[in-house]
Design an enzyme around this catalytic site. Structure first.
Site, PDB file in Angstrom:
ATOM      1  N   GLU A 216      57.667   4.956  70.262  1.00  9.12           N
ATOM      2  CA  GLU A 216      57.147   6.169  70.906  1.00  9.12           C
ATOM      3  C   GLU A 216      56.530   5.833  72.256  1.00  9.12           C
ATOM      4  O   GLU A 216      55.378   6.167  72.509  1.00  9.12           O
ATOM      5  CB  GLU A 216      56.109   6.883  70.022  1.00  9.12           C
ATOM      6  CG  GLU A 216      56.710   7.436  68.761  1.00  9.12           C
ATOM      7  CD  GLU A 216      55.842   8.513  68.150  1.00  9.12           C
ATOM      8  OE1 GLU A 216      56.142   9.685  68.351  1.00  9.12           O
ATOM      9  OE2 GLU A 216      54.854   8.171  67.473  1.00  9.12           O
ATOM     10  N   HIS A 217      57.282   5.158  73.049  1.00  8.85           N
ATOM     11  CA  HIS A 217      56.842   4.897  74.405  1.00  8.85           C
ATOM     12  C   HIS A 217      58.050   4.499  75.262  1.00  8.85           C
ATOM     13  O   HIS A 217      59.129   4.233  74.745  1.00  8.85           O
ATOM     14  CB  HIS A 217      55.778   3.791  74.451  1.00  8.85           C
ATOM     15  CG  HIS A 217      56.226   2.482  73.901  1.00  8.85           C
ATOM     16  ND1 HIS A 217      55.722   1.945  72.750  1.00  8.85           N
ATOM     17  CD2 HIS A 217      57.140   1.595  74.353  1.00  8.85           C
ATOM     18  CE1 HIS A 217      56.308   0.785  72.511  1.00  8.85           C
ATOM     19  NE2 HIS A 217      57.164   0.552  73.459  1.00  8.85           N
ATOM     20  N   ALA A 218      57.828   4.479  76.571  1.00 10.07           N
ATOM     21  CA  ALA A 218      58.822   3.922  77.489  1.00 10.07           C
ATOM     22  C   ALA A 218      58.140   2.775  78.238  1.00 10.07           C
ATOM     23  O   ALA A 218      56.910   2.650  78.235  1.00 10.07           O
ATOM     24  CB  ALA A 218      59.299   4.983  78.477  1.00 10.07           C
TER      25      ALA A 218
END
Lengths: 319, 319, 319, 319, 319, 319
Positions: F233-235
């Site tokens: 849940e991140h970039a």
């Protein structure tokens, strides 16, 4: 308030209710804080309890009970003798988004005599079959077959109404020549097959025609079925079948239109003979279940009767 | 509207509410769109919120809160200080069918001080024990013991209210001569027993009277307890017990009437001494749990106190 | 050739044999191509077959058979009535290196009446107990207890000689009040304990003195025993014991000096009562076996008889 | 020395050997330190190496090799063309005790053309079948079938001589209509069956006559075979069979008298067709293997050929 | 008897021995009933015990011990300082058949300083590496690496001689920033990598160059290795490696030519750094072991040193 | 009735509704038997259906739909475009007791565009993220991430909205040199790595830069993730990653701001390349899943974008 010309003569509407539809059958009662929109159609002798809301595109049969706190949305079709428990909840859009009405609404069908338990949730597009029983608090995500009992979230079949349950094939002693026991369902029999065991392992065998009452033209194996799934749910017009659960276990419900019985197959030396025109359902597969089926005929889609009402018709024609 | 002679002097009824019963206690408020049938009885200082429906054969104690969207059906008995969350749903018929009222209705009992979470569903015939907590969305299919916390569908016990949780018997190092640690519950102690291990395996032993404070006249083993089940739930009048979980693990809640503590037994070299007049519950059995219990007395049914209120009485008499 | 003054009067030495020792007992025969070094001592009535080699520091008792192709190395002590099968192989150095003799040789002891199977290999420093049987081709890496039967590579105990094998505690039906069955061994009895089962699990219990013939002063649990290991192998002088295998299974050999029987304990509602002066061995533990033992006395090392000969002495004194 | 009248004309006996028997065939050689007792019978062209010992009640066929360090005891019957490796060890008493000769000796039979590996141990009473191969160091505790290869302690079958091994049914891609591949054995074919899978599980089916080249009159399931065991070992005179391993895997050796091939069946959508007059053996079952067999005929014991020599005869008659 | 011109001056031959070879070194002793064929070559200071048989195409180095009952067949090459225990058995034909000599014999090589245990069986074509130790009764079916210790049937590696064993990576406490511990082997270090765990799972990480002392150009995963197998057994000339056992466990032996140590990798947050010119072996894989390896270089076959002697050479050149 | 000065000009209030708040936006409709308390704030174009109850401390955005039977309690914050299905139930007290209001109420936040299914229950203190979808009947006990779809009791993530699902890495055949396949998400590619297998096991390898498009400076392993959990849940702003699921399987959702795709990684010879500025989520871990990740950069917290809105900003800046 709507034109009341189609309303039954002795419809009761509580002073605090809003009954805007004119199509309400004789003997039906509508209680306090209930709200029926103009387009709804309600049959005779229904009971619409407090705080119920009924939209326009809704059809309700006769002798239906709708307990408090229920909403019936556009697209709902309720047959005769249905019971809907308190706070049971329906919907008509699988992916609801506020103010987006581009998708067609999905119909939900409650067939004759079924019951929806208190607080149950029924997803859009579902059919609950005739006389089925949805348990309290169940969340129904798949069609419920006729006469099935479901519960849980998501709801799973846990039994069938009015079906005698035979705990498992009784196995009092080893059998060397095979044995046949009748069931309470016409033509269906339980076959004990010979089981030979020695230090090198075990062997079970079945003789066709002698021990299994037909010569197969086809066999199939069913396996890796998720425990939640139901298979079968059909009768054959002319094909005979013989089922052996070679590993794990599976429950088979057989039904001749008069009598229904559930048999657990749980050993490789026991088989179930199912003649034509017997409705059969398999469910409660264990994780490792592997079901071997012999069929007397080649595969023929036209031999399958997949609708229970059609099955009942076929039985009548035959007699 | 009903005869209002038994109604309390400062009952508040919202102008949009229908309060047909005369038996409503002082200080009770009934809010908009609520509907109380004539036969219902409601105690003092209750709060009956919007959109609630209360049938006739319903008794409600004092200081009860019924949040919006709840229906209380015939047969419901609600004790003092109960909280019923919004849209919580009850029923009084396990196999409801429309227009079939031949079966007697099933009573549901909510004991003093319990809480029913938002959106919970309680099946017919259930008793929710005193101070128990039913989680939001739980579907209650079995009785809930006093002070138990339940959640899920179907609901399972996940804890006990006001109970200190000790994660597991602390095991800082091997013990050769045995050790005793007190708990916060009067008279209950945790015993570390010697554990000897070598290449041929492991051995744990207990000497009676020296390490275990009584001589046993009985032992028993409890095993194959389904994980969802609770055992115990009683106190003894004169029998001492010593519990060892020889395999798997089990949580034991002990309660002297003042203090309550939960101890996880999860190793064969740890025992729990439970003297007379301590209430004990065992739950959260793992699938493989095997509980060995030594008892100071032979089996005597009259030595068991199985009702928590009776247990509290017995404690009072003693002091 | 050695001085032959200590040689028995009717020793037979084949013309093709080399018998250099003078200490060879009456009636002993030494066959072709055998070679006995001067320091060896051989008792009466032995049979030393073709191609045998016997080193100097070797003592052989009476009535010993040494079949063809065997070598007996320095450090070997062979008691009376031992049988050594063809090509059985011994050694006296665990980490042999050519021309390195700095480590002391390790003694191997073959006790009275034991047999070494054809082609078996016995590692250095091993004792094979009285009447034990080493199977053909076994590779013996641990001491072999008296009367044990071993086979495989590495060798494991697979049984005991002259011991009646009772396959498992017979369990014809549930027992509610307890039952006692005698065994063929003096004083040893098999006790069926009540077993209660319901939906919440199973419970088995034993009342002391009534169902178990003594009051315990101690209990112990034995578990995580490697399957290859043997425990017990002792008798008690005055302590009574009661064994229950609460999980898995274990074989118990009981022996009163006259009769020996093997009983498999494999269920928590069956116990074995072992009175004082009965030799007991436990072996064939399953990986999950958990043996619960009640003892009538506190732990006292002087109560143990760990030597089978001493046990036989104790029995004689008693009678 | 024995009467030499029956000895062959060109028997060679090393000066250091003891050849006491008169029944030694032409061309046989007996080497240094070997010892043949008077009662032994040895055929032509044998080779008896150094340090061999041969007792009286021993019969040896023609062209047999006995390598160094071997003893052949009373009761051994060695057929023609047998090879016995160095230090291979036999015995004739399962429970040997010194000086106890009350039990009859047990015969061991080595059939024509078999080989016993170096250092192997063969227990009493064993038959090693024709052309079988006992691996070096194997400890043989059960009869060895003809042509089997065994190794380990205890010895297990690991293969068959002169048999091409096909690793497993090749599975290049899903098949929807079925496919047939020949093998190197006359008439035997491998059949890929359609496999259908959807969310509810997987299904494989076979149409008789179309996909499986006969209509079955019988089916049987073989399961729980210990991995060490061998089944089959026979041919049928007129019965056709079709084998499907529905779970786990099994190796099948098929043999038409000329060519032999081993096929591993390990998936439910692959079958093996075995026509009449093909010798078949199944072994290397995995623990979970379950073999389904269809047969073209009813069970008829007279249809089985269980002796490989008889099988070879039957093949000849046919052609 | 052979021409004795090449025989050493003080060779001892027992009067009952047959020593037909002239190539026997100084100080060698040949004992009773031993038989050495003319073509054999035996070095100095050997000890050839009773009942030994030595064929022609056999070469024996210096200071070799051959205990009783051993045969050395054509094709055997025995280096210096080898020990061969009593009744140890060799062969030179994998599929022996009587009188069939068409296959070439297979050579067996016993490298310098190795020992063959009593009663061990060595299959044809095997090499036993330098200083290796074959346990008593072992059946050797694969090459034995230098310095390995093997036992069982079939023989498996159970250790390495002169190798310090470190039971497992010590894990005293969680590590957040990584830690490095040296070993006793030059340049090899054990790296504890950070392990973070929370309710969502666990995470372990390694920083290249910082925590792992090189930047990888390649990674590989080794898995599904049968427990009996050994991998590695080589050194790299210039490639660095870093090993992490992400599942199960594996034992790694590292050796710098001077010191040898065995490290068990059994957790994903521990790595082993192996620099160039360190000999490494992996074995004792558990069934589920999965070994992740980082390499500093691309794959280059010429970087591998697969021969231990060559490895020792490379070490010398470097210094 | 409240002061209506802030009410929008075309607010519709049904005659049977109670709308006591003055803060109701233009175009909003309030239907029969609904009750809005004075403190509530409702935006424009909302639809408040029959039998809804809205407390004082409630804020509702624009274009929100609240279906029948819903109560919105103090502390609820409803953003724009939210849909709340019929009988959906909220609460603001985790441990509710009647008449005990000492604990502060817990806020529940429904972010923009999310939908709450029919009959769902949302526990106190929860945030449902933007565009998330809570399934009918779900019981939400944890925060729901933006765009996640949840269902069940307790609710678990079962998917992400608007995300193409790719069943698993297609594996048509063994690959020896590696292969790369693009996905529908910008820059993301699936890499097949060579797989070598032999008797000793299997090996898969990847060459950096050649087969994996960057040189790693870091690796990490993720394992023992409970199946219900979500990771990632991140970039990343500049870090490249390469994911290999070495055991078990895991689903990865990748999203470039325009397109979203879900890829299941389930074999050790398949990897997923994720470049910078791609949003990634991992979930549906199997119990045995072990995810190996290579990263092009050292660990740098500032490189993570953990908020989806911020991710969208970063994308815009870049272009």
């Amino acid at each position: 308030m709507a034109d009341q010309s189609q309303r039954g003569s002795d419809v009761f509407v509580h002073p605090q209710a809003l009954a805007e539809s004119s199509r309400i059958g004789d003997g039906t009662r509508i209680w306090a804080f209930a709200h029926v929109l103009p387009g709804a159609s309600i049959g005779r002798d229904c009971n619409i309890c407090d705080h119920v809301f009924i939209e326009n595109d809704v059809t309700i049969g006769e002798r239906v009970t709708v307990k408090c706190g229920v909403q019936l949305w556009d697209g709902l079709r309720v047959a005769d003798d249905v019971f809907i428990g308190p706070n049971a909840t329906f919907s008509n859009d699988k992916y609801p988004r506020s103010k987006q009405h581009d998708r067609p609404i999905e119909q939900t069908r409650l067939d004759a005599g079924c019951s929806i338990g208190a607080g149950a949730v029924v997803l859009p597009g579902i059919t609950v079959g005739a006389r089925a029983l949805v348990g309290a608090g169940a969340v129904v995500t798949q069609d419920v077959p006729a006469r099935a009992i479901v519960s849980g979230n998501p709801a799973r079949i846990v039994g069938y109404v009015d079906t005698k349950r035979q705990p498992a094939v009784p196995v009092p002693r080893p059998v060397t020549a095979g044995e046949v026991a009748p069931t309470s369902v016409r033509g269906v029999s339980i076959h004990r097959l010979p089981l030979v065991e020695d230090l090198r392992g075990r062997l079970t065998a079945g003789e066709f025609v002698d021990q299994i009452p037909f010569a197969p033209l086809r066999y199939f194996l069913v396996f890796e079925v998720p425990g939640k799934d139901v298979r079968g749910e059909h009768a054959h017009r002319s094909c005979h079948q013989f089922l052996v659960c070679v590993r794990g276990s599976v429950a088979v419900v057989v039904d001749d239109g008069q009598t229904s019985e559930e048999i657990v197959l749980d050993r490789p030396d026991a088989g179930l003979y199912v003649p034509p025109l017997v409705w059969a359902v398999q469910y409660r597969y264990t994780a490792d279940a592997m079901l071997l089926v012999f069929a007397s005929d080649h595969y023929d889609p036209s031999d399958y009767i997949r609708d229970y009402a059609e099955f009942q018709e076929a039985l009548k024609k035959k007699t």
